[in-house]
Design a protein around this motif. Structure first.
Motif: not given
Length: 741
Positions: A2-27
């Motif tokens: 239900a959280g994907n509004a009918g599509n197959n997009q994966r939910i990104i958890p906060l810590d995973e998105g922050w640590d693995d993507e934003i912090k590691a690759k950007a900050i």
């Protein structure tokens, strides 16, 4: 799902998105680049889009997986952490290493912060567009600035402000500083105001104004022992330097405030000391014609409120003292025995030269400023109205005009005559008794015109036009009437000359008809004319009465002139004489000898007229009549005969005669003043109907611009008008007057 509004997009958890993507690759990468640990460009388009997309996805997931609030919070925490762990310690480490090092570090860290703020804003753009707007929060840029202000700026501003002041003082002392560095840090202060100049004004400008005041207070003490010109050169250089300093690296709004502080410290506090300094103050500069120094003094003290008033007062007092020196020199000449005459060109020229000089100083050195114009005017009002000897300055000035306008006077070109007349009229404007000048001038003008001794009709008209510009038509109407009489009379004389040729007369005879109201009143003795003269007069009267039946002719023999052919021995002379002299010479014709009494009877003139008449013929330069006994004074016991031994190198001789009329008819001036005062009173009361005494007095004095009457004289004229029922005293208050229609 239900959280994907009918599509197959994966939910990104906060810590995973922050640590693995934003912090590691950007900050972490961003911080590494800012700390100088990594090299190369910061983010390529592909990297940027990947990070932006992660942030976008984390902000657009449905609740409870929408991490907008958390990302906004972590954005702030990231900046704060970096500032407190990296930036602030680095700055504190530099505080003891000198102003330039600290400011350079701050400039570097501020530039890094702007880079960090820019990239974080780009990554979290979606937050700005929706979350920030929806919750009315500070934008990411603003939040980043606030974070820098709280964690860095507020902690370090005391040290950086001191560092800036130190560099500014070094530059004031002539050292070279890094202006671009100071400018960059000043821009940081401006940015910390979040769109206002509050931080700049409070944290940098106010302390700077205080330190500037202290700096220039010390300079003032160092410079005050210099001469005034040297001090003012330093003051002007300092003001120029401060203006340039603001232009180079401070905010433009600081210019007026800094310059005001400098002006107060180095100019206002010592103005009178500088102006009155012995040997180099304002008076000394005027005395020594130091134009450049006076201009600088005017420029600098003109910056202060009321700063020019003391200068204008010094100028006025200086000019007054210079004028008094000229007056005292004239007094000394008279005291040492020099004859007091109404002709003193040396004195008048000295006053004219003084006025011309300081008129130029006011115009060129003091920019024509009204305060200095008033000072010049007040000084010359005092000078021009201070009389020495029996002749007033009004009479000396008018006689100077007479000297340059009559033939045989000053040898001047047309241009020089006009320049002198212009200068005299400028002095005339300061006279309080302008009507006295007018009366004297009119008498002298009449004498020039009637004796045909005026060098130039154009010059006469020019002078009258100048007086008219100063005082109006009423002042010059009689003078203009005199010139008009002569212009009209030229045609009449030509017409009468043609008539005279048809009659058998032995004389070449012409008459000048004058309008009584325009010309001065002259004594006119009813002298017994020669038969030929009487015949010519009768012919003219008949001719004139036919042309102008309503006009009454009156003859003024004292103003006429004649050319008499005199033969002494074998030599003949043309004697240019007055009509009265011509009649006396005719009586002595053929070698006749006559006593004073016989001559008085024959000519039908009184003793007081015959004495100056015979004195001119027998005691002057050209003694065409021999007086017995010989002396330089005419007595009633003298006898006279033609001087058969008279001879002269010149064939044409002019024999002057003392005027029978005084130079100035003060009675006439007083009568005119009485009329003017009464006219002013009636004019004012007619408009106002009722007026208190003091108010009427002040209004009358304000209206009378040709002379300054004594208030008692005005009061006397008010009483006269009450007697003649133009005015009445109020029944309720004797100090109030009512107008009676």
């Amino acid at each position: 799902m239900a959280g994907n509004a009918g599509n197959n997009q994966r939910i990104i958890p906060l810590d995973e998105g922050w640590d693995d993507e934003i912090k590691a690759k950007a900050i972490d990468r961003l911080e590494g680049l800012l700390n100088g640990d990594l090299t190369g460009s910061i983010f390529g388009p592909k990297e940027y889009v990947q990070i932006y997309t992660t942030c976008y996805d984390m902000c657009t997931q449905r609740s409870p997986y929408n991490w907008s609030r958390e990302l906004y919070q972590r954005h702030g925490e990231t900046i704060e952490r970096y500032l407190t762990t990296n930036v602030l310690p680095a700055l504190r480490d530099k505080t003891s290493q000198g102003g330039t090092i600290l400011l350079s570090e701050l400039k570097h860290r501020w530039q890094n912060h702007q880079i960090m703020n820019k990239w974080l804003k780009k990554f979290f753009t979606y937050l700005d567009r929706y979350y920030v707007k929806h919750h009315s929060l500070p934008t990411l840029s603003e939040a980043g600035l606030r974070c820098f202000r709280t964690n860095v700026y507020d902690e370090i501003k005391g040290d950086t402000t001191s560092a800036i002041h130190g560099l500014i003082n070094e530059e004031r002392e002539g050292k070279i500083i890094d202006k671009s560095l100071v400018k960059s840090v000043v821009e940081l202060y401006e940015s910390m105001g979040m769109g206002t100049l509050d931080a700049y004004n409070t944290d940098l400008e106010e302390p700077l104004l205080t330190s500037t005041r202290e700096y220039y207070a010390k300079k003032r003490e160092d410079w005050i022992n210099d001469s005034t010109p040297d001090y003012l050169i330093k003051a002007e250089d300092a003001l120029d330097a401060e203006r340039k300093r603001v232009e180079d690296y401070l905010h433009t709004s600081s210019e007026a405030k800094i310059l005001k502080v400098v002006e107060e410290e180095i100019l206002e506090r010592v103005e009178m000391v500088l102006l009155e300094k012995e040997g180099s103050g304002c008076r000394a500069l005027l005395q020594n014609d130091k134009s450049e120094d006076l201009q600088r003094m005017y420029r600098l003290f003109g910056r202060l409120e009321n700063g020019l008033n003391p200068m204008a007062n010094i100028l006025q007092n200086f000019i007054t003292s210079m004028g008094e020196d000229i007056i005292n020199r004239r007094k000394a000449r008279l005291d040492s025995g020099e004859k007091d005459k109404n002709d003193d060109p040396k004195f008048v020229k000295s006053i004219m030269a003084l006025h011309e000089k300081y008129l130029g100083v006011v115009k060129d050195d003091f920019g024509g400023n009204s305060l200095f114009q008033k000072g010049l005017k007040d000084a010359f009002v005092e000078i021009v109205n201070k009389n020495v000897g029996q002749f007033t300055n009004a009479e000396l000035m008018s006689t100077f005009c007479d000297r340059i306008l009559k033939s045989g006077g000053e040898k001047l070109s047309e241009k020089e005559v006009d320049a002198n007349l212009e200068k005299i009229v400028q002095l005339f404007s300061y006279l309080t008794d302008k009507d006295m000048f007018a009366e004297i001038y009119r008498n002298q003008l009449a004498k020039r015109l009637l004796s045909q001794r005026s060098t130039s009709n154009d010059a006469e008209k020019s002078m009258i036009a100048k007086l008219k510009m100063q005082c109006g038509t009423q002042f010059t109407s009689k003078m203009e009437g005199m010139l008009n009489d002569l212009a009209v009379g030229a045609g009449q004389r030509s017409e009468f000359g043609n008539q005279l040729r048809t009659v058998d007369t032995k004389l070449d005879f012409s008459v000048q008809v004058l309008t009584t109201g325009f010309w001065p009143t002259y004594k006119s003795p009813a002298i017994a004319l020669t038969p030929q003269m009487s015949k010519c007069m009768d012919i003219f009267k008949d001719w004139h009465d036919q042309k102008h039946q309503k006009r009454k002719l009156g003859w003024v023999f004292s103003q006429g002139n004649a050319s008499v052919r005199g033969i002494f021995g074998k030599k003949s002379y043309d004697l240019q004489v007055a009509t009265l002299q011509a009649v006396a010479l005719d009586a002595m014709n053929g070698g006749a000898t006559m006593t004073f009494t016989e001559l008085a009877t024959k000519l039908n003139v009184e003793e007081n007229i015959l004495k100056p008449l015979m004195h001119s013929l027998s005691c002057g330069k050209y003694k065409v009549i021999k007086k017995t006994p010989a002396s330089n004074k005419i007595n009633t016991t003298d006898s006279f005969t033609a001087n058969e031994k008279f001879s002269s190198n010149m064939r044409k001789i002019r024999i002057p005669m003392a005027s029978l009329d005084g130079q100035l008819n003060t009675k006439r001036v007083e009568e005119d003043r009485t009329i003017a005062i009464e006219a002013a009173i009636v004019r004012i009361m007619k408009a106002r109907k009722t007026l208190q005494h003091q108010q009427l007095l002040s209004e009358v004095l304000a209206q009378l611009n040709f002379f300054s009457p004594n208030p008692r004289l005005v009061k006397k004229r008010i009483e006269a008008l009450i007697e003649r029922e133009y005015l009445e005293r109020s029944a309720d208050n004797t100090q109030v007057y009512n107008y009676l229609a």
